[in-house]
Enzyme design. Structure first.
Site, PDB file in Angstrom:
ATOM      1  N   HIS A  13       0.845  -1.210   0.000  1.00 52.41           N
ATOM      2  CA  HIS A  13       0.000   0.000   0.000  1.00 52.41           C
ATOM      3  C   HIS A  13       0.874   1.251   0.000  1.00 52.41           C
ATOM      4  CE1 HIS A  13      -3.145  -2.553   2.350  1.00 52.41           C
ATOM      5  NE2 HIS A  13      -3.609  -2.403   1.125  1.00 52.41           N
ATOM      6  N   LYS A  37     -16.066  -6.601   6.376  1.00 53.38           N
ATOM      7  CA  LYS A  37     -15.141  -7.378   7.207  1.00 53.38           C
ATOM      8  C   LYS A  37     -15.029  -6.731   8.581  1.00 53.38           C
ATOM      9  CE  LYS A  37     -12.406  -7.172   3.004  1.00 53.38           C
ATOM     10  NZ  LYS A  37     -11.195  -6.577   2.449  1.00 53.38           N
ATOM     11  N   ARG A  86      -2.120  -6.453  -7.685  1.00 50.13           N
ATOM     12  CA  ARG A  86      -0.956  -7.294  -7.397  1.00 50.13           C
ATOM     13  C   ARG A  86      -0.764  -8.357  -8.466  1.00 50.13           C
ATOM     14  NH1 ARG A  86      -2.994  -8.390  -1.424  1.00 50.13           N
ATOM     15  NH2 ARG A  86      -4.823  -8.472  -2.732  1.00 50.13           N
ATOM     16  N   SER A 124      -2.965  -7.588   3.622  1.00 46.94           N
ATOM     17  CA  SER A 124      -3.224  -7.287   5.032  1.00 46.94           C
ATOM     18  C   SER A 124      -3.615  -8.561   5.779  1.00 46.94           C
ATOM     19  CB  SER A 124      -4.351  -6.256   5.163  1.00 46.94           C
ATOM     20  OG  SER A 124      -3.957  -5.054   4.577  1.00 46.94           O
TER      21      SER A 124
HETATM   22  O1  PNS Z   1      -8.867  -2.848   0.885  1.00 45.30           O
HETATM   23  P1  PNS Z   1     -10.178  -3.382   0.368  1.00 45.30           P
HETATM   24  O2  PNS Z   1     -10.950  -4.037   1.503  1.00 45.30           O
HETATM   25  O3  PNS Z   1     -10.024  -4.263  -0.818  1.00 45.30           O
HETATM   26  O4  PNS Z   1     -11.011  -2.094  -0.085  1.00 45.30           O
HETATM   27  C1  PNS Z   1     -12.323  -2.225  -0.579  1.00 45.30           C
HETATM   28  C2  PNS Z   1     -12.994  -0.850  -0.759  1.00 45.30           C
HETATM   29  C3  PNS Z   1     -12.925  -0.044   0.501  1.00 45.30           C
HETATM   30  C4  PNS Z   1     -12.263  -0.090  -1.860  1.00 45.30           C
HETATM   31  C5  PNS Z   1     -14.462  -1.110  -1.186  1.00 45.30           C
HETATM   32  O5  PNS Z   1     -15.040  -2.039  -0.320  1.00 45.30           O
HETATM   33  C6  PNS Z   1     -15.327   0.142  -1.199  1.00 45.30           C
HETATM   34  O6  PNS Z   1     -15.124   1.017  -2.038  1.00 45.30           O
HETATM   35  N1  PNS Z   1     -16.248   0.258  -0.242  1.00 45.30           N
HETATM   36  C7  PNS Z   1     -17.099   1.413  -0.068  1.00 45.30           C
HETATM   37  C8  PNS Z   1     -18.564   1.077  -0.339  1.00 45.30           C
HETATM   38  C9  PNS Z   1     -18.860   1.167  -1.814  1.00 45.30           C
HETATM   39  O7  PNS Z   1     -18.708   2.197  -2.439  1.00 45.30           O
HETATM   40  N2  PNS Z   1     -19.293   0.027  -2.411  1.00 45.30           N
HETATM   41  C10 PNS Z   1     -19.615  -0.033  -3.808  1.00 45.30           C
HETATM   42  C11 PNS Z   1     -18.386  -0.236  -4.667  1.00 45.30           C
HETATM   43  S1  PNS Z   1     -17.565  -1.764  -4.335  1.00 45.30           S
END
Ligand code: PNS
Length: 153
Positions: A13, A37, A86, A124
């Site tokens: 990151h 999560k 990745r 993570s």
């Molecule tokens: O590090 P991660 O857990 O892969 O990140 C995921 C994240 C935070 C980018 C994604 O879950 C997100 O954008 N969540 C916010 C809610 C949202 O907008 N959901 C619709 C698009 S997935």
């Protein structure tokens, strides 16, 4: 806008943040507060760690968000959603999210930056597994935050 759970932030990151800070005028690291999560670290703890390791990058700031990513991006006038890739295994899910975000609000472009090969195996969840089993975290997460994860276990 570089969004994620960052539970915790890894060297992968951090590498993306450092490289993005050279490409974009401003990088906002968006820390998802209430995702699906159950996080190990609270949003405040995750933010503190990110702020600590990015304190020398003047055009990087970090903020927690809840709700839709496109709404948070809109509040900050961010036109680009940046994601790290990745391996091809990441692609399918990221592609789906990019299309969904585009459908929710066509004003934002998702861009992908390839993770440096030396970090491509780090996640993570793997970091938490290694920490739980008392393995070495050297090279996986920034040195200055290693003690924070050790404290959790
Ligand atoms: O590090 P991660 O857990 O892969 O990140 C995921 C994240 C935070 C980018 C994604 O879950 C997100 O954008 N969540 C916010 C809610 C949202 O907008 N959901 C619709 C698009 S997935």
């Amino acid at each position: 806008m570089y969004p994620g759970s960052f539970d915790p932030l890894t060297n992968g990151h951090l590498d993306i943040i450092q490289r993005a800070s050279k490409v974009f005028d401003m990088v906002i690291v968006g820390v998802l507060e209430n995702g699906n999560k159950k996080p190990l670290f609270t949003a405040t703890e995750r933010l503190e760690m990110i702020k600590e390791v990015t304190k020398d990058l003047e055009n990087v700031k970090a903020e927690a968000f809840s709700g839709l990513l496109v709404d948070f991006a809109g509040q900050h006038n961010a036109s680009v959603i940046l994601k790290g890739l990745r391996t091809v295994a990441d692609f399918e899910y990221e592609f789906q999210m990019a299309l969904l975000n585009k459908a929710l609000n066509p004003n934002y472009e998702t861009m992908f930056m390839m993770t440096d090969s030396k970090y491509s195996y780090i996640s993570s969840s793997m970091v938490k597994e290694v920490a739980r089993l008392k393995g070495s975290l050297d090279g996986l997460i920034p040195y200055s935050i290693i003690h924070k994860i050790k404290e959790k276990y």
